[in-house]
Design a protein around this motif. Structure first.
Motif, PDB file in Angstrom:
ATOM      1  N   SER A  27     -32.146  28.588  24.225  1.00 34.26           N
ATOM      2  CA  SER A  27     -31.538  29.329  25.330  1.00 34.26           C
ATOM      3  C   SER A  27     -32.552  30.229  26.026  1.00 34.26           C
ATOM      4  O   SER A  27     -32.566  30.334  27.266  1.00 34.26           O
ATOM      5  CB  SER A  27     -30.361  30.160  24.818  1.00 34.26           C
ATOM      6  N   VAL A  28     -33.426  30.865  25.241  1.00 34.43           N
ATOM      7  CA  VAL A  28     -34.464  31.720  25.835  1.00 34.43           C
ATOM      8  C   VAL A  28     -35.404  30.891  26.699  1.00 34.43           C
ATOM      9  O   VAL A  28     -35.762  31.279  27.829  1.00 34.43           O
ATOM     10  CB  VAL A  28     -35.234  32.454  24.722  1.00 34.43           C
ATOM     11  N   ALA A  29     -35.821  29.719  26.200  1.00 35.13           N
ATOM     12  CA  ALA A  29     -36.712  28.861  26.977  1.00 35.13           C
ATOM     13  C   ALA A  29     -36.039  28.407  28.272  1.00 35.13           C
ATOM     14  O   ALA A  29     -36.653  28.409  29.357  1.00 35.13           O
ATOM     15  CB  ALA A  29     -37.130  27.656  26.129  1.00 35.13           C
ATOM     16  N   ALA A 132     -39.735  22.952  29.922  1.00 32.49           N
ATOM     17  CA  ALA A 132     -41.122  23.164  29.487  1.00 32.49           C
ATOM     18  C   ALA A 132     -41.118  23.870  28.130  1.00 32.49           C
ATOM     19  O   ALA A 132     -40.333  24.797  27.898  1.00 32.49           O
ATOM     20  CB  ALA A 132     -41.865  24.013  30.516  1.00 32.49           C
ATOM     21  N   TRP A 133     -41.998  23.418  27.223  1.00 31.99           N
ATOM     22  CA  TRP A 133     -42.124  24.005  25.885  1.00 31.99           C
ATOM     23  C   TRP A 133     -43.524  24.578  25.707  1.00 31.99           C
ATOM     24  O   TRP A 133     -44.459  24.164  26.410  1.00 31.99           O
ATOM     25  CB  TRP A 133     -41.848  22.960  24.797  1.00 31.99           C
ATOM     26  N   THR A 162     -47.553  25.829  34.421  1.00 33.50           N
ATOM     27  CA  THR A 162     -46.539  26.417  33.514  1.00 33.50           C
ATOM     28  C   THR A 162     -47.155  27.304  32.435  1.00 33.50           C
ATOM     29  O   THR A 162     -46.484  27.643  31.461  1.00 33.50           O
ATOM     30  CB  THR A 162     -45.724  25.294  32.845  1.00 33.50           C
ATOM     31  N   GLY A 163     -48.425  27.671  32.597  1.00 34.35           N
ATOM     32  CA  GLY A 163     -49.055  28.501  31.561  1.00 34.35           C
ATOM     33  C   GLY A 163     -48.336  29.819  31.346  1.00 34.35           C
ATOM     34  O   GLY A 163     -48.034  30.212  30.211  1.00 34.35           O
ATOM     35  N   ARG A 168     -44.475  33.225  28.253  1.00 34.71           N
ATOM     36  CA  ARG A 168     -43.266  34.045  28.127  1.00 34.71           C
ATOM     37  C   ARG A 168     -42.290  33.430  27.114  1.00 34.71           C
ATOM     38  O   ARG A 168     -41.658  34.147  26.334  1.00 34.71           O
ATOM     39  CB  ARG A 168     -42.598  34.191  29.497  1.00 34.71           C
ATOM     40  N   ILE A 169     -42.178  32.100  27.147  1.00 27.81           N
ATOM     41  CA  ILE A 169     -41.296  31.438  26.163  1.00 27.81           C
ATOM     42  C   ILE A 169     -41.809  31.692  24.750  1.00 27.81           C
ATOM     43  O   ILE A 169     -41.037  32.011  23.832  1.00 27.81           O
ATOM     44  CB  ILE A 169     -41.213  29.926  26.463  1.00 27.81           C
TER      45      ILE A 169
END
Length: 465
Positions: A27-29, A132-133, A162-163, A168-169
């Motif tokens: 959920s955070v991601a 994105a992971w 997406t760095g 942040r994730i």
């Protein structure tokens, strides 16, 4: 029990925390990526508004408006790319660039950018990018159509790195992981307290049961916490132990009283037998047999009284020189051994142990007496004192006939004697008294074969209280 219960609780707690933590991490991601996607949609909408009047119509193949609008759009895209590092461009329907930054960026023939561009040509915003992971270095592509007079004249495409998003994730996941670890430690601490609270009465009950099983009948379960069911069990156990102790005490008292009460009539009977023997011819076999049986009965009563006292008496434990005590008993029994033609030898180095000197002396007397009694003339009885870790041992070996495996299993039982030794003087209570004396003092006695023949008796006492 705690070693089996605690891992089970920890596994269950870990499963619950994982079941909560994994969806939270996902959920955070998703929330972090949704923020970025919304920002990119707003950016593409702004660029689409600027590009709306840069094309000449639905064909959208060449600019026909003053160059200021197109130059303004180009400057916005260049500034956007310079500040955020996000590639952005406005492309006509045929894929040619209206304005783009960097200048060499274009719509490829395949890939995510092409898929988003083709989808925007259908007059709708491109679908949300795949999630994105932190370990996935893929880019984030968003495309929006530029619509004029109801027709798609161009497409705005942004291609974002997406760095920062992945960082942040990852930070969010680290916070979740730290929370999970803290919750796990808290849960383990709670599990330790819970299992300790539940199992403390069980441990106390187990220790008390062991004490009672080893002869300390005064032991009771101390009042402790725990569930109400275990507290009731502890009270019931104490009541049972009280009843068992009362029954055993009554049995001991009965044996002691019976032995004592029978002693006087038996003494009077033996006296009358002696008086009767004076009236009979000397050497009468019947009166001699009666006299022998009477003396044997008196010995049995004395041994019963000794056994009752041994089981009832409290041991007076003290630090004792086991070697000196064993050497003293060897010296005391040497004349009896010499009279029987048996060699009695002792190897008794100084060795300390925690024992009742009087009880241990009596136990060694009974063991050495048995060894000398059953060893034939010319045989040997050896007494050896040694240390085995936290235990001091006295080993008495003889070269007598020994015992079979079946007889070894029964030796020490009350009134038991081997069928081969029925004619040897004794009541069958000597080794029972020995075991009672040693048990009261925390010692043990074991029997085994002695090679090549004979019996090996091992007496053990603790070296520490």
């Amino acid at each position: 029990m705690r070693a089996r219960l605690l891992p089970l609780l920890i596994v269950l707690l870990a499963a619950v925390l994982l079941a909560l933590g994994v969806p939270l991490a996902v959920s955070v991601a998703a929330a972090q990526q949704q923020k970025v996607v919304v920002d990119r949609i707003d950016d593409t909408a702004r660029f689409a508004a600027l590009a709306q009047f840069v094309a000449d119509g639905p064909g959208g193949t060449r600019p026909t408006v003053p160059g200021e609008r197109r130059e303004t759009l180009r400057r916005e895209l260049v500034s956007y790319y310079g500040v955020y590092g996000i590639r952005a461009g406005v492309f006509f329907r045929n894929g040619s660039a209206m304005a783009n930054a960097p200048a060499d960026w274009s719509v490829p023939r395949t890939g995510e950018v092409r898929e988003a561009f083709d989808e925007a040509l259908l007059s709708r915003r491109s679908h949300d990018p795949r999630q994105a992971w932190p370990w996935d270095e893929r880019r984030l592509v968003v495309a929006s159509p530029v619509i004029r007079d109801g027709d798609v004249v161009a497409v705005v495409v942004t291609d974002s790195p997406t760095g920062a998003l992945r960082s942040r994730i990852l930070r969010g996941w680290l916070l979740i992981g730290a929370g999970e670890i803290a919750a796990m430690l808290l849960a383990v601490g709670a599990a330790l307290r819970l299992t300790g609270w539940v199992l403390r009465p069980v441990r106390v009950l187990d220790a008390t049961t062991h004490d009672i099983a080893t002869g300390r009948l005064k032991s009771r379960v101390a009042a402790a916490g725990g569930p109400p069911e275990l507290r009731r069990l502890a009270r019931s156990f104490n009541e049972m132990a009280d009843n068992v102790e009362d029954v055993l005490e009554q049995q001991r008292a009965f044996v002691a009283d019976a032995s004592h009460q029978l002693r006087n009539p038996l003494s009077a009977l033996l006296l009358r037998i002696e008086l009767l023997a004076l009236e009979l011819p000397e050497g009468n076999e019947e009166i001699a047999s009666v006299r022998t049986e009477g003396k044997r009965l008196a010995q049995v009563l004395d041994d019963l009284l000794d056994l009752a006292l041994a089981e009832h008496a409290e041991a007076d434990l003290a630090l004792t020189d086991i070697g000196a005590l064993a050497e003293e008993r060897v010296a005391a029994w040497s004349p009896a051994a010499d009279a029987q033609g048996v060699r009695l030898a002792g190897d008794c180095p100084p060795t300390t142990g925690w024992a009742d000197p009087i009880a241990l002396s009596s136990a060694l007397d009974a063991v050495i007496d048995n060894a000398v009694k059953f060893t034939p003339e010319g045989g040997t009885v050896e007494v050896a004192v040694a240390c085995e870790g936290d235990t001091a041992t006295v080993v008495v070996t003889d070269t007598g006939p020994g015992l079979t495996d079946e007889e070894l299993a029964r030796v020490g039982d009350r009134f038991w004697r081997s069928g081969r030794h029925q004619n040897v003087k004794g009541s069958g209570l000597g080794l029972s008294i020995t075991r009672a004396l040693l048990t009261a003092a925390g010692g043990t006695i074991d029997y085994a074969h002695h090679e090549p023949r004979g019996l090996r008796v091992t007496v053990r006492v603790p070296r520490h209280p």
